[in-house]
Write a protein that holds these residues in place. Sequence first.
Motif, PDB file in Angstrom:
ATOM      1  N   ALA A  50       0.920  -1.090   0.099  1.00 13.41           N
ATOM      2  CA  ALA A  50       0.000  -0.142  -0.043  1.00 13.41           C
ATOM      3  C   ALA A  50       0.846   1.331  -0.029  1.00 13.41           C
ATOM      4  O   ALA A  50       2.107   1.297   0.420  1.00 13.41           O
ATOM      5  N   MET A  51       0.138   2.358  -0.523  1.00 16.51           N
ATOM      6  CA  MET A  51       1.028   3.624  -0.530  1.00 16.51           C
ATOM      7  C   MET A  51      -0.252   4.552   0.242  1.00 16.51           C
ATOM      8  O   MET A  51      -0.922   5.114  -0.341  1.00 16.51           O
ATOM      9  N   VAL A  52       0.297   5.069   1.549  1.00 10.30           N
ATOM     10  CA  VAL A  52      -0.468   5.804   2.216  1.00 10.30           C
ATOM     11  C   VAL A  52       0.308   6.957   2.424  1.00 10.30           C
ATOM     12  O   VAL A  52       1.415   7.136   3.031  1.00 10.30           O
ATOM     13  N   HIS A  53      -0.195   8.205   1.948  1.00 18.37           N
ATOM     14  CA  HIS A  53       0.493   9.642   2.074  1.00 18.37           C
ATOM     15  C   HIS A  53      -0.247  10.671   2.617  1.00 18.37           C
ATOM     16  O   HIS A  53      -1.298  11.070   1.809  1.00 18.37           O
ATOM     17  N   GLY A  54       0.095  11.335   3.685  1.00 19.40           N
ATOM     18  CA  GLY A  54      -0.699  12.567   4.238  1.00 19.40           C
ATOM     19  C   GLY A  54      -1.986  12.575   4.414  1.00 19.40           C
ATOM     20  O   GLY A  54      -2.485  13.418   4.301  1.00 19.40           O
ATOM     21  N   CYS A  55      -2.422  11.116   5.013  1.00 21.65           N
ATOM     22  CA  CYS A  55      -3.836  11.225   5.192  1.00 21.65           C
ATOM     23  C   CYS A  55      -4.124  10.703   6.614  1.00 21.65           C
ATOM     24  O   CYS A  55      -3.376  10.852   7.471  1.00 21.65           O
ATOM     25  N   VAL A  56      -5.363  10.458   7.019  1.00 24.95           N
ATOM     26  CA  VAL A  56      -5.798  10.223   8.296  1.00 24.95           C
ATOM     27  C   VAL A  56      -6.602   8.837   8.079  1.00 24.95           C
ATOM     28  O   VAL A  56      -7.555   8.863   7.145  1.00 24.95           O
ATOM     29  N   ILE A  57      -6.098   7.825   8.789  1.00 22.94           N
ATOM     30  CA  ILE A  57      -6.879   6.660   8.965  1.00 22.94           C
ATOM     31  C   ILE A  57      -7.199   6.382  10.546  1.00 22.94           C
ATOM     32  O   ILE A  57      -6.466   6.248  11.395  1.00 22.94           O
ATOM     33  N   HIS A  58      -8.672   6.303  10.494  1.00 22.98           N
ATOM     34  CA  HIS A  58      -9.222   6.220  12.124  1.00 22.98           C
ATOM     35  C   HIS A  58      -9.080   5.054  12.332  1.00 22.98           C
ATOM     36  O   HIS A  58      -8.771   3.900  11.519  1.00 22.98           O
ATOM     37  N   ASP A  59      -9.279   4.696  13.924  1.00 16.79           N
ATOM     38  CA  ASP A  59      -9.396   3.444  14.314  1.00 16.79           C
ATOM     39  C   ASP A  59     -10.032   2.371  13.654  1.00 16.79           C
ATOM     40  O   ASP A  59     -11.189   2.755  13.262  1.00 16.79           O
ATOM     41  N   ARG A  60      -9.587   1.380  13.483  1.00 17.83           N
ATOM     42  CA  ARG A  60      -9.722  -0.062  12.885  1.00 17.83           C
ATOM     43  C   ARG A  60     -10.059   0.322  11.204  1.00 17.83           C
ATOM     44  O   ARG A  60     -11.036  -0.407  10.717  1.00 17.83           O
ATOM     45  N   GLY A  61      -9.356   1.365  10.675  1.00 11.46           N
ATOM     46  CA  GLY A  61      -9.854   1.376   9.401  1.00 11.46           C
ATOM     47  C   GLY A  61      -8.746   0.332   8.451  1.00 11.46           C
ATOM     48  O   GLY A  61      -8.185  -0.489   9.299  1.00 11.46           O
ATOM     49  N   PHE A  62      -9.119   0.108   7.186  1.00 11.72           N
ATOM     50  CA  PHE A  62      -8.616  -1.069   6.550  1.00 11.72           C
ATOM     51  C   PHE A  62      -8.225  -0.403   5.176  1.00 11.72           C
ATOM     52  O   PHE A  62      -8.803   0.388   4.690  1.00 11.72           O
ATOM     53  N   VAL A  63      -6.911  -0.622   4.647  1.00  8.84           N
ATOM     54  CA  VAL A  63      -6.409  -0.191   3.539  1.00  8.84           C
ATOM     55  C   VAL A  63      -5.969  -1.601   2.824  1.00  8.84           C
ATOM     56  O   VAL A  63      -4.989  -2.130   3.197  1.00  8.84           O
ATOM     57  N   GLY A  64      -6.704  -1.873   1.577  1.00  2.05           N
ATOM     58  CA  GLY A  64      -6.339  -3.040   1.099  1.00  2.05           C
ATOM     59  C   GLY A  64      -4.798  -3.403   0.501  1.00  2.05           C
ATOM     60  O   GLY A  64      -4.116  -2.147   0.064  1.00  2.05           O
ATOM     61  N   LEU A  65      -4.642  -4.380  -0.265  1.00  2.00           N
ATOM     62  CA  LEU A  65      -3.454  -4.859  -0.875  1.00  2.00           C
ATOM     63  C   LEU A  65      -3.266  -3.703  -2.147  1.00  2.00           C
ATOM     64  O   LEU A  65      -4.201  -3.560  -2.919  1.00  2.00           O
ATOM     65  N   GLY A  66      -2.215  -3.081  -2.197  1.00  2.00           N
ATOM     66  CA  GLY A  66      -1.914  -2.196  -3.420  1.00  2.00           C
ATOM     67  C   GLY A  66      -2.580  -0.928  -3.321  1.00  2.00           C
ATOM     68  O   GLY A  66      -2.637  -0.302  -4.346  1.00  2.00           O
ATOM     69  N   ALA A  67      -3.494  -0.536  -2.406  1.00  2.00           N
ATOM     70  CA  ALA A  67      -4.352   0.688  -2.476  1.00  2.00           C
ATOM     71  C   ALA A  67      -3.476   1.884  -2.186  1.00  2.00           C
ATOM     72  O   ALA A  67      -2.310   1.868  -1.523  1.00  2.00           O
ATOM     73  N   ILE A  68      -4.023   2.997  -2.667  1.00  2.63           N
ATOM     74  CA  ILE A  68      -3.314   4.130  -2.305  1.00  2.63           C
ATOM     75  C   ILE A  68      -4.377   5.088  -1.674  1.00  2.63           C
ATOM     76  O   ILE A  68      -5.536   5.469  -2.116  1.00  2.63           O
ATOM     77  N   ALA A  69      -3.894   5.727  -0.663  1.00  2.00           N
ATOM     78  CA  ALA A  69      -4.542   7.034  -0.103  1.00  2.00           C
ATOM     79  C   ALA A  69      -3.895   8.206   0.145  1.00  2.00           C
ATOM     80  O   ALA A  69      -2.610   8.161   0.384  1.00  2.00           O
ATOM     81  N   MET A  70      -4.353   9.285  -0.457  1.00  2.00           N
ATOM     82  CA  MET A  70      -3.462  10.485  -1.008  1.00  2.00           C
ATOM     83  C   MET A  70      -3.827  11.636   0.213  1.00  2.00           C
ATOM     84  O   MET A  70      -4.449  11.376   0.807  1.00  2.00           O
ATOM     85  N   ASN A  71      -2.808  12.642   0.026  1.00  2.00           N
ATOM     86  CA  ASN A  71      -2.942  13.763   1.091  1.00  2.00           C
ATOM     87  C   ASN A  71      -4.424  14.119   1.376  1.00  2.00           C
ATOM     88  O   ASN A  71      -5.344  14.377   0.549  1.00  2.00           O
ATOM     89  N   LYS A  72      -4.586  14.426   2.705  1.00  2.00           N
ATOM     90  CA  LYS A  72      -5.952  14.832   3.272  1.00  2.00           C
ATOM     91  C   LYS A  72      -7.070  14.043   2.986  1.00  2.00           C
ATOM     92  O   LYS A  72      -8.360  14.441   3.283  1.00  2.00           O
ATOM     93  N   ALA A  73      -6.820  12.731   2.398  1.00  4.55           N
ATOM     94  CA  ALA A  73      -8.072  11.861   2.491  1.00  4.55           C
ATOM     95  C   ALA A  73      -8.293  11.359   3.859  1.00  4.55           C
ATOM     96  O   ALA A  73      -7.415  11.444   4.725  1.00  4.55           O
ATOM     97  N   VAL A  74      -9.352  10.869   4.358  1.00  3.09           N
ATOM     98  CA  VAL A  74      -9.834  10.278   5.586  1.00  3.09           C
ATOM     99  C   VAL A  74     -10.596   8.885   5.269  1.00  3.09           C
ATOM    100  O   VAL A  74     -11.530   8.924   4.404  1.00  3.09           O
ATOM    101  N   ILE A  75     -10.067   7.940   6.167  1.00  2.00           N
ATOM    102  CA  ILE A  75     -10.881   6.743   5.879  1.00  2.00           C
ATOM    103  C   ILE A  75     -11.289   6.723   7.532  1.00  2.00           C
ATOM    104  O   ILE A  75     -10.626   6.438   8.402  1.00  2.00           O
ATOM    105  N   GLY A  76     -12.552   6.556   7.578  1.00  2.00           N
ATOM    106  CA  GLY A  76     -13.218   6.292   8.734  1.00  2.00           C
ATOM    107  C   GLY A  76     -13.258   5.196   9.522  1.00  2.00           C
ATOM    108  O   GLY A  76     -12.496   4.081   8.831  1.00  2.00           O
ATOM    109  N   SER A  77     -13.565   5.012  10.931  1.00  2.00           N
ATOM    110  CA  SER A  77     -13.526   4.009  11.530  1.00  2.00           C
ATOM    111  C   SER A  77     -14.263   2.931  10.919  1.00  2.00           C
ATOM    112  O   SER A  77     -15.129   2.974  10.496  1.00  2.00           O
TER     113      SER A  77
END
Length: 190
Positions: free
Chosen positions: A97-124
């Motif tokens: 995964a590539m996780v860049h400048g974002c917020v991942i809240h408690d118990r969030g999940f980022v799958g295989l090879g996923a990308i999360a970019m600046n200022k994105a938010v993944i909720g609980s």
Amino acid sequence: MTTRSGVNIIPIHGKTPKIHETAFIAPGCTIIGDVEIGAGSSIWYNCVLRADVFTIRIGERTNVQDGSVLHCDPPRPGDEDGSPLVIGDDVLIGHMAMVHGCVIHDRGFVGLGAIAMNKAVIGSDAMLAAGAMLTEGKVMEPRTLWAGRPAKPMKELTDAAIAGMRMGVAHYAENAKHHAEAVHEALGKG
């Protein structure tokens, strides 16, 4: 630079990574600058966490799986807050995964090879599907599944799906203990 069982820990700009003594950091990882890793978390083989320009904060019992890259962006004119990387407790981040400048809240999940970019938010309890790209500033509500490039909301997650993610967290916490022992034996270090 210091090495901890085959891990490169590199201070920069007066900032040295702070890693809880119970965290498992696999050999081959490089951890740079203003990084904090919480209790019981695990950073798996060949990950790069580079906080040379701003901060990376990882909570407790979170796992960052093999080959993932984590980075951030600094404050600058027009963006005084910058884009720190903030990862909560009990988060699962899949392989490569590539996780860049974002917020991942408690118990969030980022799958295989996923990308999360600046200022994105993944909720609980939310899941970014394998291979998805969460573009800048997008906000995933809690308990939702997003997929695609760019990622879009697909559905609300069931209690069973959320229970499965929690089982994954428990699995990685336990498996990290076994790998820590194996690394200790293989490298002959404490």
